[in-house]
Design a protein around this motif. Structure first.
Motif, PDB file in Angstrom:
ATOM      1  N   PRO A  77     -11.282  43.947  48.144  1.00 38.88           N
ATOM      2  CA  PRO A  77     -11.342  42.463  47.739  1.00 38.88           C
ATOM      3  C   PRO A  77     -11.176  42.358  46.387  1.00 38.88           C
ATOM      4  CG  PRO A  77     -13.377  43.561  48.972  1.00 38.88           C
ATOM      5  CD  PRO A  77     -12.477  44.567  48.722  1.00 38.88           C
ATOM      6  N   SER A  78     -10.296  41.377  45.945  1.00 35.42           N
ATOM      7  CA  SER A  78      -9.864  40.949  44.873  1.00 35.42           C
ATOM      8  C   SER A  78      -9.621  39.500  44.748  1.00 35.42           C
ATOM      9  CB  SER A  78      -8.402  41.598  44.476  1.00 35.42           C
ATOM     10  OG  SER A  78      -8.004  41.498  43.176  1.00 35.42           O
ATOM     11  N   PRO A  79     -10.839  38.827  44.749  1.00 32.55           N
ATOM     12  CA  PRO A  79     -10.856  36.943  44.699  1.00 32.55           C
ATOM     13  C   PRO A  79      -9.787  36.706  43.533  1.00 32.55           C
ATOM     14  CG  PRO A  79     -13.004  38.275  45.036  1.00 32.55           C
ATOM     15  CD  PRO A  79     -12.244  39.427  44.797  1.00 32.55           C
ATOM     16  N   ASN A  80      -9.224  35.930  44.042  1.00 30.28           N
ATOM     17  CA  ASN A  80      -8.315  35.027  43.081  1.00 30.28           C
ATOM     18  C   ASN A  80      -9.029  33.888  42.308  1.00 30.28           C
ATOM     19  OD1 ASN A  80      -6.791  32.727  42.316  1.00 30.28           O
ATOM     20  ND2 ASN A  80      -4.921  34.106  42.931  1.00 30.28           N
ATOM     21  N   ARG A  81      -9.475  34.208  40.979  1.00 34.05           N
ATOM     22  CA  ARG A  81     -10.359  33.101  40.339  1.00 34.05           C
ATOM     23  C   ARG A  81      -9.904  31.838  40.381  1.00 34.05           C
ATOM     24  NH1 ARG A  81     -14.258  36.449  37.221  1.00 34.05           N
ATOM     25  NH2 ARG A  81     -13.701  38.424  37.115  1.00 34.05           N
ATOM     26  N   GLU A  82      -8.642  31.563  40.339  1.00 33.32           N
ATOM     27  CA  GLU A  82      -8.083  30.003  40.324  1.00 33.32           C
ATOM     28  C   GLU A  82      -8.463  29.413  41.553  1.00 33.32           C
ATOM     29  OE1 GLU A  82      -3.786  30.203  39.021  1.00 33.32           O
ATOM     30  OE2 GLU A  82      -4.312  31.078  37.132  1.00 33.32           O
TER      31      GLU A  82
END
Length: 136
Positions: A77-82
């Motif tokens: 998991p590496s959620p895209n902050r934008e």
């Protein structure tokens, strides 16, 4: 099976996600089994965190294509902050619209006018064609 690996049945039990959905997510590249034991797919325990992220994203309204972007190439998991911020803004707009709709329904339910068509506020909304229109 290695002690660190779990079969699809255990993944179903622990995540609550049906096996058919797990197979579909695997087909879409959202999760990956590490191998098969006969016909049984075998996963690492990390799949449970991946499924948790998928569930949160689905509840927030992300599409599967958007969710795919929430994982690094190795599947972590590496959620895209934008994307998260944009979805939060979208949810804020939806919440505002739903609050206005709730207020309209409450007004319609309590309006003293004999019919909705005789309610000046309701007529203004109809005339504008915009349910967000409000009387001063």
């Amino acid at each position: 099976m290695d002690s660190g690996e779990i079969g699809i049945g255990e993944v179903v039990r622990r995540s609550g996600v049906p096996a058919s959905t797990l197979r579909y997510y695997e087909e879409r590249g959202l999760i990956a089994s590490v191998r098969r034991q006969g016909l049984t797919r075998i996963f690492t325990p990390a799949v449970l965190e991946q499924l948790a992220l998928i569930a949160v994203c689905r509840t927030a309204g992300f599409s599967l294509d958007e969710i795919t972007l929430m994982f690094s190439p190795d599947g972590r998991p590496s959620p895209n902050r934008e994307m998260l911020a944009a979805k939060a803004d979208e949810l804020d707009a939806t919440i505002r619209k739903l609050a206005l709709m709730r207020d309209d329904l409450r007004h319609a339910a309590a309006c003293p006018a004999p019919t909705h068509m005789e309610c000046p506020s309701f007529r203004r909304v109809l005339a504008s064609g915009n349910p967000d229109a409000r009387a001063e």
